[in-house]
Design a protein around this motif. Structure first.
Motif, mmCIF file in Angstrom:
data_model
loop_
_atom_site.group_PDB
_atom_site.id
_atom_site.type_symbol
_atom_site.label_atom_id
_atom_site.label_comp_id
_atom_site.label_asym_id
_atom_site.label_seq_id
_atom_site.Cartn_x
_atom_site.Cartn_y
_atom_site.Cartn_z
ATOM 1 N N PHE A 182 0.822 -1.217 0.000
ATOM 2 C CA PHE A 182 0.000 0.000 0.000
ATOM 3 C C PHE A 182 0.858 1.270 0.000
ATOM 4 C CE2 PHE A 182 -4.221 -1.777 1.943
ATOM 5 C CZ PHE A 182 -4.363 -2.578 0.818
ATOM 6 N N VAL A 183 1.970 1.232 0.742
ATOM 7 C CA VAL A 183 2.804 2.437 0.859
ATOM 8 C C VAL A 183 3.714 2.610 -0.352
ATOM 9 C CG1 VAL A 183 4.648 3.531 2.194
ATOM 10 C CG2 VAL A 183 2.719 2.473 3.379
ATOM 11 N N GLN A 184 4.389 1.531 -0.760
ATOM 12 C CA GLN A 184 5.354 1.626 -1.851
ATOM 13 C C GLN A 184 4.699 1.609 -3.235
ATOM 14 O OE1 GLN A 184 8.255 2.922 -0.955
ATOM 15 N NE2 GLN A 184 9.563 1.295 -1.744
ATOM 16 N N SER A 185 3.846 0.593 -3.467
ATOM 17 C CA SER A 185 3.272 0.434 -4.802
ATOM 18 C C SER A 185 2.098 1.366 -5.065
ATOM 19 C CB SER A 185 2.823 -1.023 -5.004
ATOM 20 O OG SER A 185 3.913 -1.902 -4.855
ATOM 21 N N PHE A 186 1.226 1.542 -4.050
ATOM 22 C CA PHE A 186 0.033 2.366 -4.239
ATOM 23 C C PHE A 186 0.215 3.803 -3.736
ATOM 24 C CE2 PHE A 186 -2.725 -1.723 -3.808
ATOM 25 C CZ PHE A 186 -2.254 -2.159 -5.052
ATOM 26 N N ASP A 187 1.373 4.079 -3.112
ATOM 27 C CA ASP A 187 1.700 5.426 -2.642
ATOM 28 C C ASP A 187 0.590 6.020 -1.764
ATOM 29 O OD1 ASP A 187 3.417 7.582 -2.414
ATOM 30 O OD2 ASP A 187 2.568 8.640 -4.140
ATOM 31 N N MET A 188 0.096 5.224 -0.809
ATOM 32 C CA MET A 188 -1.014 5.652 0.045
ATOM 33 C C MET A 188 -0.546 6.371 1.310
ATOM 34 S SD MET A 188 -3.477 2.282 -0.333
ATOM 35 C CE MET A 188 -4.715 2.876 0.809
ATOM 36 N N GLY A 189 0.770 6.406 1.557
ATOM 37 C CA GLY A 189 1.283 7.100 2.729
ATOM 38 C C GLY A 189 0.819 6.466 4.038
ATOM 39 N N ILE A 190 0.589 7.317 5.037
ATOM 40 C CA ILE A 190 0.198 6.832 6.364
ATOM 41 C C ILE A 190 -1.140 6.102 6.333
ATOM 42 C CG2 ILE A 190 -1.085 8.840 7.208
ATOM 43 C CD1 ILE A 190 1.656 7.208 9.252
ATOM 44 N N ALA A 191 -2.019 6.465 5.387
ATOM 45 C CA ALA A 191 -3.316 5.786 5.258
ATOM 46 C C ALA A 191 -3.116 4.329 4.849
ATOM 47 C CB ALA A 191 -4.191 6.501 4.226
ATOM 48 N N GLY A 192 -2.121 4.062 4.024
ATOM 49 C CA GLY A 192 -1.848 2.691 3.603
ATOM 50 C C GLY A 192 -1.469 1.804 4.765
ATOM 51 N N VAL A 193 -0.685 2.356 5.707
ATOM 52 C CA VAL A 193 -0.291 1.614 6.900
ATOM 53 C C VAL A 193 -1.527 1.241 7.726
ATOM 54 C CG1 VAL A 193 0.967 1.815 9.080
ATOM 55 C CG2 VAL A 193 1.997 2.668 6.981
ATOM 56 N N ALA A 194 -2.437 2.196 7.892
ATOM 57 C CA ALA A 194 -3.648 1.958 8.695
ATOM 58 C C ALA A 194 -4.602 0.979 8.014
ATOM 59 C CB ALA A 194 -4.348 3.292 8.954
ATOM 60 N N TRP A 195 -4.803 1.143 6.691
ATOM 61 C CA TRP A 195 -5.729 0.261 5.985
ATOM 62 C C TRP A 195 -5.201 -1.176 5.906
ATOM 63 C CZ3 TRP A 195 -10.516 1.240 5.803
ATOM 64 C CH2 TRP A 195 -10.995 2.522 5.589
ATOM 65 N N ALA A 196 -3.896 -1.344 5.872
ATOM 66 C CA ALA A 196 -3.319 -2.697 5.862
ATOM 67 C C ALA A 196 -3.669 -3.445 7.144
ATOM 68 C CB ALA A 196 -1.799 -2.621 5.687
ATOM 69 N N THR A 197 -3.529 -2.759 8.281
ATOM 70 C CA THR A 197 -3.884 -3.365 9.563
ATOM 71 C C THR A 197 -5.378 -3.672 9.617
ATOM 72 O OG1 THR A 197 -2.074 -2.226 10.684
ATOM 73 C CG2 THR A 197 -3.879 -3.014 12.061
ATOM 74 N N PHE A 198 -6.198 -2.742 9.151
ATOM 75 C CA PHE A 198 -7.659 -2.917 9.110
ATOM 76 C C PHE A 198 -8.022 -4.184 8.336
ATOM 77 C CE2 PHE A 198 -11.745 -2.418 7.086
ATOM 78 C CZ PHE A 198 -12.552 -1.801 8.026
ATOM 79 N N LEU A 199 -7.464 -4.345 7.154
ATOM 80 C CA LEU A 199 -7.801 -5.462 6.280
ATOM 81 C C LEU A 199 -7.362 -6.803 6.861
ATOM 82 C CD1 LEU A 199 -8.810 -6.469 3.494
ATOM 83 C CD2 LEU A 199 -6.506 -6.059 2.629
ATOM 84 N N CYS A 200 -6.117 -6.882 7.303
ATOM 85 C CA CYS A 200 -5.580 -8.159 7.790
ATOM 86 C C CYS A 200 -6.223 -8.580 9.107
ATOM 87 C CB CYS A 200 -4.064 -8.064 7.942
ATOM 88 S SG CYS A 200 -3.204 -7.868 6.373
ATOM 89 N N GLN A 201 -6.462 -7.622 10.006
ATOM 90 C CA GLN A 201 -7.099 -7.957 11.272
ATOM 91 C C GLN A 201 -8.557 -8.350 11.055
ATOM 92 O OE1 GLN A 201 -7.323 -4.953 14.585
ATOM 93 N NE2 GLN A 201 -6.007 -6.453 15.585
ATOM 94 N N GLY A 202 -9.201 -7.751 10.068
ATOM 95 C CA GLY A 202 -10.595 -8.091 9.766
ATOM 96 C C GLY A 202 -10.748 -9.531 9.310
ATOM 97 N N ILE A 203 -9.886 -9.960 8.412
ATOM 98 C CA ILE A 203 -9.939 -11.346 7.920
ATOM 99 C C ILE A 203 -9.665 -12.328 9.054
ATOM 100 C CG2 ILE A 203 -8.818 -13.015 6.390
ATOM 101 C CD1 ILE A 203 -8.330 -10.662 4.447
#
Length: 442
Positions: A182-203
């Motif tokens: 999310f941070v490197q490929s999609f260039d989402m910045g700090i939001a990418g870090v937060a959304w990654a945790t959201f997605l993985c913890q949700g599953i």
């Protein structure tokens, strides 16, 4: 697989039960460590400080989830030890319903107050926007945090520490990959870090709940199973509320300490953010072993096997002290290289701050680990007032001394020096309460 912790050699049973829990918490901590690592390495020092700043507020929500976990886990452990499976199922359903209601209230209040909380911590202007963004995304993921904690509490109560370990190993490993993506490929910045945790913890949460409900269905019971019981709710609350208050006050104390740390600038805040993640990995590991001892104690209390509780304490102390040795050696001898995972050599002041923090705290891991083991027994026998008294003593001393000593030394060194004092005095209190209460319990 469910496991009866009232049978077999206490040390072997406890170690077999706790070691997967230790592995689980290592992977659980990788969530937060990965966020800070990716933020510091791929975004910058200000992003690292923003994640660390927000982390102190997320600990309040974690405190509520942890309290629900402990309330459910200990009561279910006692019922499992007593072989009262029908009431056990009602306790699980009651916990899920009550936790869902509490989670909704926290989400609403969190979204409305996160800006105010960041300002109360004297968050620097340059990291305010990132801190707020990270925090808001985190709050939307609270249902996953709460129900995952309830699920792991039920697994532990049934003597199964392996299943939560497997879930966490998979989800936290995936979180690192998604963070970078999310941070490197999609260039989402700090939001990418937060959304990654959201997605993985949700599953992970959804899969855990499905397996818990399936596990419960395999426990055969007769007759109608009530889905809610006010009597059981009160019993769960007796454990959960003090645990929530304890963890919440610690979080509030950490926010007060963070406000003092912010006074010394972004570099000091960034160094502390990295070092405290490494420190929390150790402390949370000890806490998790204490939680395992709570389940061990509760099952044996339900079966009226009091001598096994004392044997469990001795086994728990051996385990945590064995873990202290490598952590101390690594943090004292190679702390700099651990910190460089979060930052680069150019962050000279941040790096020096993190090293100083680890050098001061790590020798006292032997003290705080003993406290957390004994605290596990106090929770398991429902001695919550004594547990809270020792914990609040630690917190109050650390907060007061952090402000006093940092003023005295005119540096953040005084803040770090407050930790060992609080740990040592609180450990003495916990041991005293344990000896007194277990004698009465017997």
């Amino acid at each position: 697989m469910n496991k009866d912790l009232t049978l077999g050699n206490p040390q072997k049973v406890l170690w077999t039960f706790c070691l997967p829990m230790f592995g689980s918490i290592v992977f659980q901590q990788l969530y937060n460590i990965a966020d800070s690592l990716v933020a510091g390495k791929f975004i910058g020092e200000t992003a690292l400080a923003a994640v660390g700043n927000s982390y102190n507020i997320t600990l309040i929500f974690i405190a509520f989830a942890f309290g629900c976990n402990m309330g459910c886990s200990i009561i279910v452990s006692q019922l499992f030890g007593a072989k009262d499976y029908k009431t056990l199922k009602t306790a699980v359903y009651t916990s899920l319903i009550a936790s869902g209601a509490l989670c909704f209230i926290l989400m609403l209040s969190g979204l409305l107050s996160c800006n105010l909380l960041l300002r109360l911590m004297k968050t620097q202007a340059e990291i305010m926007a990132d801190s707020l963004l990270y925090l808001r995304i985190y709050i939307w993921g609270l249902p996953f945090l709460f129900f995952y904690n309830i699920a792991t509490g039920i697994f532990s109560a049934l003597g199964d520490s392996r299943t939560p370990f497997l879930f966490l190993a998979a989800s936290s490993s995936a979180n690192i990959f998604v963070d970078v993506l999310f941070v490197q490929s999609f260039d989402m910045g700090i939001a990418g870090v937060a959304w990654a945790t959201f997605l993985c913890q949700g599953i992970s949460c959804l899969l855990s709940l499905i397996l818990v409900l399936k596990r419960l269905s395999n426990i055969k019971t007769d007759g109608h199973i009530p889905v809610f019981s006010w009597r059981l709710f009160r019993k769960i609350a007796v454990i959960a509320v003090p645990s929530i208050l304890q963890q919440s006050f610690i979080s509030v104390g950490n926010m007060m300490i963070q406000s003092r740390i912010n006074h010394f600038g972004v570099s000091v805040a960034a160094g502390y953010s990295a070092a405290v993640k490494l420190n929390n990995l150790v402390i949370t590991s000890f806490t998790t072993i204490g939680n395992g001892l709570s389940n061990f104690t509760a099952q044996n209390l339900g079966a009226s096997k009091y001598e096994r509780i004392r044997d469990g304490v001795r086994a728990g102390l051996k385990l945590v002290w064995l873990l202290c040795i490598p952590f101390c050696l690594i943090y004292i001898g190679a702390g700099k290289y651990m910190l460089l995972l979060f930052m680069d050599h150019s962050s000279v002041k941040a790096l020096a701050t993190g090293q100083q923090f680890l050098w001061i705290l790590s020798p006292f891991y032997f003290v705080v680990s003993a406290k957390l083991v004994v605290d596990g027994v106090l929770r398991g026998i429902s001695a919550m007032y004594q547990f809270m008294a020792a914990t609040f003593t630690d917190l109050i001393l650390r907060v007061i001394l952090a402000f006093f000593l940092s003023d005295l030394t005119s540096s953040a060194f005084g803040i770090w020096a407050a930790w060992p004092v609080g740990w040592t005095i609180a450990a003495c209190l916990s041991v005293f309460f344990y000896q007194k209460r277990l004698d009465l319990q017997h």
